[in-house]
Design a protein around this motif. Sequence first.
Motif, PDB file in Angstrom:
ATOM      1  N   GLU A  95       0.803  -1.165   0.158  1.00 47.31           N
ATOM      2  CA  GLU A  95      -0.188   0.121   0.132  1.00 47.31           C
ATOM      3  C   GLU A  95       0.638   1.107   0.355  1.00 47.31           C
ATOM      4  OE1 GLU A  95      -2.844  -0.162   2.820  1.00 47.31           O
ATOM      5  OE2 GLU A  95      -3.590  -1.673   2.425  1.00 47.31           O
ATOM      6  N   ALA A  98       2.055   1.937  -3.977  1.00 48.87           N
ATOM      7  CA  ALA A  98       1.360   1.552  -4.356  1.00 48.87           C
ATOM      8  C   ALA A  98       0.548   3.085  -4.753  1.00 48.87           C
ATOM      9  CB  ALA A  98       0.221   0.972  -4.524  1.00 48.87           C
ATOM     10  N   ARG A  99       1.188   4.382  -2.552  1.00 50.82           N
ATOM     11  CA  ARG A  99       0.632   5.228  -3.032  1.00 50.82           C
ATOM     12  C   ARG A  99       1.501   6.799  -4.230  1.00 50.82           C
ATOM     13  NH1 ARG A  99       1.078   4.780   2.434  1.00 50.82           N
ATOM     14  NH2 ARG A  99      -0.652   4.117   3.378  1.00 50.82           N
ATOM     15  N   VAL A 101       3.525   4.785  -6.869  1.00 48.89           N
ATOM     16  CA  VAL A 101       3.523   4.213  -8.555  1.00 48.89           C
ATOM     17  C   VAL A 101       2.016   3.266  -8.338  1.00 48.89           C
ATOM     18  CG1 VAL A 101       6.232   3.968  -8.361  1.00 48.89           C
ATOM     19  CG2 VAL A 101       4.376   2.257  -7.248  1.00 48.89           C
ATOM     20  N   SER A 102       2.727   2.739  -9.593  1.00 45.87           N
ATOM     21  CA  SER A 102       1.070   1.672 -10.357  1.00 45.87           C
ATOM     22  C   SER A 102       1.657   0.773 -10.470  1.00 45.87           C
ATOM     23  CB  SER A 102       0.334   2.372 -11.311  1.00 45.87           C
ATOM     24  OG  SER A 102      -0.468   3.821 -11.211  1.00 45.87           O
ATOM     25  N   SER A 104       1.699  -3.571 -12.258  1.00 45.73           N
ATOM     26  CA  SER A 104       1.613  -4.648 -12.801  1.00 45.73           C
ATOM     27  C   SER A 104       0.624  -5.643 -11.853  1.00 45.73           C
ATOM     28  CB  SER A 104       2.780  -5.616 -13.472  1.00 45.73           C
ATOM     29  OG  SER A 104       3.021  -6.024 -12.726  1.00 45.73           O
ATOM     30  N   ALA A 213       6.878  -2.008 -11.311  1.00 47.97           N
ATOM     31  CA  ALA A 213       6.180  -0.626 -11.145  1.00 47.97           C
ATOM     32  C   ALA A 213       6.256  -0.076 -12.301  1.00 47.97           C
ATOM     33  CB  ALA A 213       6.650  -0.187  -9.931  1.00 47.97           C
ATOM     34  N   ARG A 215       4.741   4.222 -13.954  1.00 48.72           N
ATOM     35  CA  ARG A 215       4.662   5.188 -13.586  1.00 48.72           C
ATOM     36  C   ARG A 215       2.985   5.480 -13.679  1.00 48.72           C
ATOM     37  NH1 ARG A 215       9.386   7.190 -15.885  1.00 48.72           N
ATOM     38  NH2 ARG A 215       8.329   7.059 -17.657  1.00 48.72           N
ATOM     39  N   PRO A 216       1.951   5.736 -13.006  1.00 47.31           N
ATOM     40  CA  PRO A 216       0.819   6.377 -12.636  1.00 47.31           C
ATOM     41  C   PRO A 216      -0.065   6.560 -14.098  1.00 47.31           C
ATOM     42  CG  PRO A 216       1.503   6.990 -10.552  1.00 47.31           C
ATOM     43  CD  PRO A 216       3.074   7.389 -11.586  1.00 47.31           C
ATOM     44  N   ARG A 217       0.610   7.397 -14.672  1.00 50.51           N
ATOM     45  CA  ARG A 217      -0.134   8.110 -16.063  1.00 50.51           C
ATOM     46  C   ARG A 217       0.538   7.071 -17.297  1.00 50.51           C
ATOM     47  NH1 ARG A 217       3.287  13.230 -18.267  1.00 50.51           N
ATOM     48  NH2 ARG A 217       2.088  12.397 -20.754  1.00 50.51           N
ATOM     49  N   LYS A 219      -0.721   4.230 -18.477  1.00 50.43           N
ATOM     50  CA  LYS A 219      -1.735   2.790 -17.574  1.00 50.43           C
ATOM     51  C   LYS A 219      -1.500   2.237 -19.240  1.00 50.43           C
ATOM     52  CE  LYS A 219      -5.211   6.009 -15.361  1.00 50.43           C
ATOM     53  NZ  LYS A 219      -4.075   6.968 -14.899  1.00 50.43           N
ATOM     54  N   ILE A 222       0.895  -0.541 -18.737  1.00 53.89           N
ATOM     55  CA  ILE A 222       1.026  -1.580 -17.696  1.00 53.89           C
ATOM     56  C   ILE A 222      -0.182  -2.818 -18.370  1.00 53.89           C
ATOM     57  CG2 ILE A 222      -0.330  -1.868 -15.950  1.00 53.89           C
ATOM     58  CD1 ILE A 222       0.127   1.402 -15.151  1.00 53.89           C
TER      59      ILE A 222
END
Length: 249
Positions: A95, A98-99, A101-102, A104, A213, A215-217, A219, A222
């Motif tokens: 957790e 995950a704050r 990175v995003s 797989s 892991a 970058r959140p953008r 998607k 991923i």
Amino acid sequence: MRQPVYCLLFTTLLIGSIAHADNKPLRIGVDLPYTPYQYKEPDGTISGFEVELVNAACERMQRDCEWVEQGWDGIIPGLMARKYDFIASAMNITEERARQVSFSAPYYQIPSVWVQSVNSEYDLDGELADISIGVQQATIQDEYVTTYYPDANIHRYGDSGSVVADMHAGRLDLVFTAYSLAQETMLQDERFEQTGELITGPESIYGPGIGAAFRPRDKALIEEFNKAMLELKEDGTFDNIYNAYFKDQ
């Protein structure tokens, strides 16, 4: 009506640049060594179970891979600074991470193990007060020991090799590390032995497993990676690579 020549030229250059961008090598951040998951061959080649697995995923994605060495403490900041496109370095999905990175989908799990010198007897159900315990800093093993054995003399190292070296040198009483790493570096030595059961929880510390892991953008990347990894599991490639490294487990 024909397009002006400069418009055709601009369109061609634009399409070419987009195609080049989509097919440029993927750069992957990795902390070394973490045998047998990631390590360097004598010729400098980066290899290991997860390296082979991710290379196979890159082939399914029709992308070349380039591995970028990065110390563990700076591996997430390096991702955010765009030093590489994602991290594949035996990173547990948690957790806290995950704050930032995003992840797989998880694609394997690493049990942890306690290692001690033979003929030593430590009560893992006790407090282990003043016992010297070696862990790699900022790992789930570090978090586990900090949570459950706060009175121990915890030695935190920047890399796993230093943990192993100090155990071999007799400067540690116990090491808490990844099971396969312990097998490769300590448990084949008659001076050391496993104590207690293998540990894969609690999930509040270990999460659901190991993942890459991003970058959140990113998607779309991923999703592409998850699809490739699923194909490797469905067609038996994952099992073939796994069995090459962990056939005795």
